[in-house]
Design a protein around this motif. Structure first.
Motif, PDB file in Angstrom:
ATOM      1  N   ILE A 208      -4.739  15.063  -0.600  1.00 25.44           N
ATOM      2  CA  ILE A 208      -5.377  14.809   0.680  1.00 25.44           C
ATOM      3  C   ILE A 208      -5.735  13.329   0.724  1.00 25.44           C
ATOM      4  O   ILE A 208      -6.392  12.815  -0.167  1.00 25.44           O
ATOM      5  CB  ILE A 208      -6.644  15.679   0.844  1.00 25.44           C
ATOM      6  N   HIS A 209      -5.277  12.667   1.760  1.00 30.27           N
ATOM      7  CA  HIS A 209      -5.527  11.240   1.888  1.00 30.27           C
ATOM      8  C   HIS A 209      -6.749  11.009   2.762  1.00 30.27           C
ATOM      9  O   HIS A 209      -6.992  11.737   3.712  1.00 30.27           O
ATOM     10  CB  HIS A 209      -4.317  10.532   2.498  1.00 30.27           C
ATOM     11  N   ARG A 210      -7.493   9.968   2.436  1.00 29.52           N
ATOM     12  CA  ARG A 210      -8.628   9.595   3.267  1.00 29.52           C
ATOM     13  C   ARG A 210      -8.112   9.021   4.576  1.00 29.52           C
ATOM     14  O   ARG A 210      -7.126   8.306   4.594  1.00 29.52           O
ATOM     15  CB  ARG A 210      -9.486   8.551   2.563  1.00 29.52           C
ATOM     16  N   PRO A 211      -8.813   9.319   5.673  1.00 27.88           N
ATOM     17  CA  PRO A 211      -8.379   8.741   6.946  1.00 27.88           C
ATOM     18  C   PRO A 211      -8.622   7.232   6.949  1.00 27.88           C
ATOM     19  O   PRO A 211      -9.489   6.736   6.231  1.00 27.88           O
ATOM     20  CB  PRO A 211      -9.262   9.454   7.969  1.00 27.88           C
ATOM     21  N   PRO A 212      -7.888   6.504   7.769  1.00 27.05           N
ATOM     22  CA  PRO A 212      -8.047   5.045   7.834  1.00 27.05           C
ATOM     23  C   PRO A 212      -9.290   4.675   8.654  1.00 27.05           C
ATOM     24  O   PRO A 212      -9.200   4.127   9.757  1.00 27.05           O
ATOM     25  CB  PRO A 212      -6.756   4.588   8.509  1.00 27.05           C
ATOM     26  N   VAL A 213     -10.447   4.959   8.102  1.00 27.44           N
ATOM     27  CA  VAL A 213     -11.713   4.845   8.821  1.00 27.44           C
ATOM     28  C   VAL A 213     -11.973   3.415   9.292  1.00 27.44           C
ATOM     29  O   VAL A 213     -12.417   3.209  10.421  1.00 27.44           O
ATOM     30  CB  VAL A 213     -12.880   5.368   7.947  1.00 27.44           C
ATOM     31  N   LEU A 214     -11.724   2.429   8.452  1.00 25.21           N
ATOM     32  CA  LEU A 214     -11.978   1.039   8.867  1.00 25.21           C
ATOM     33  C   LEU A 214     -11.119   0.658  10.067  1.00 25.21           C
ATOM     34  O   LEU A 214     -11.596  -0.016  10.980  1.00 25.21           O
ATOM     35  CB  LEU A 214     -11.737   0.080   7.708  1.00 25.21           C
ATOM     36  N   ARG A 215      -9.871   1.095  10.075  1.00 35.48           N
ATOM     37  CA  ARG A 215      -8.993   0.815  11.213  1.00 35.48           C
ATOM     38  C   ARG A 215      -9.537   1.490  12.471  1.00 35.48           C
ATOM     39  O   ARG A 215      -9.527   0.915  13.552  1.00 35.48           O
ATOM     40  CB  ARG A 215      -7.572   1.291  10.925  1.00 35.48           C
ATOM     41  N   TRP A 216     -10.024   2.724  12.317  1.00 33.55           N
ATOM     42  CA  TRP A 216     -10.581   3.443  13.459  1.00 33.55           C
ATOM     43  C   TRP A 216     -11.835   2.759  13.994  1.00 33.55           C
ATOM     44  O   TRP A 216     -12.003   2.630  15.206  1.00 33.55           O
ATOM     45  CB  TRP A 216     -10.887   4.882  13.074  1.00 33.55           C
ATOM     46  N   LEU A 217     -12.706   2.315  13.099  1.00 28.02           N
ATOM     47  CA  LEU A 217     -13.928   1.630  13.535  1.00 28.02           C
ATOM     48  C   LEU A 217     -13.596   0.295  14.206  1.00 28.02           C
ATOM     49  O   LEU A 217     -14.234  -0.078  15.202  1.00 28.02           O
ATOM     50  CB  LEU A 217     -14.884   1.434  12.364  1.00 28.02           C
TER      51      LEU A 217
END
Length: 132
Positions: free
Chosen positions: A9-18
């Motif tokens: 399971i990969h972490r979502p690209p949270v920084l890109r989303w923010l």
């Protein structure tokens, strides 16, 4: 015989989303300049009242990974969500108490737009649906 590839399971690209959400807030704030400067900074406030707690949630919720951390992951999600709600309440209170004049319609409209944007961010910021 070929080696089997591990499909974790990969972490979502949270920084890109923010970053994407911050960009949307900036565009909305600039668009409100056509109405007034008060509407513009009120829109910025409404957007960042959404984005900052969302960033807190992301930091809290995605700090653990792996099956062995399942209890910590669930706990972090609950703590992150509770903190996000508290931060939203505090930031709204601060805005209404300390920012005068304030365009309440611009503030809430931008917050509402960001709620919808949050649902669409994984699709919009990643260029399409996520593959499993």
């Amino acid at each position: 015989m070929a080696k089997a590839r591990h499909q974790g399971i990969h972490r979502p690209p949270v920084l890109r989303w923010l970053a994407f959400q911050t960009g949307i807030v900036i565009l909305i704030g600039l668009a409100f300049l056509f109405k007034s400067t008060v509407a513009s900074y009120s829109a910025f406030l409404g957007g960042f009242i959404f984005v900052l707690p969302n960033a807190y949630f992301a930091r809290k919720a995605f700090r653990h990974a792996g099956a062995r951390s399942a209890k910590q992951i669930v706990s972090s999600f609950y703590q992150g969500e509770a903190g996000k709600l508290i931060l939203c309440a505090v930031l709204f209170t601060m805005a209404f108490k300390w920012i005068q004049p304030l365009d309440v319609a611009a503030l809430f409209l931008t917050f509402a737009i960001m709620l919808v944007t949050n649902w669409l961010t994984p699709l919009l910021a990643s260029g399409g649906p996520q593959r499993s």
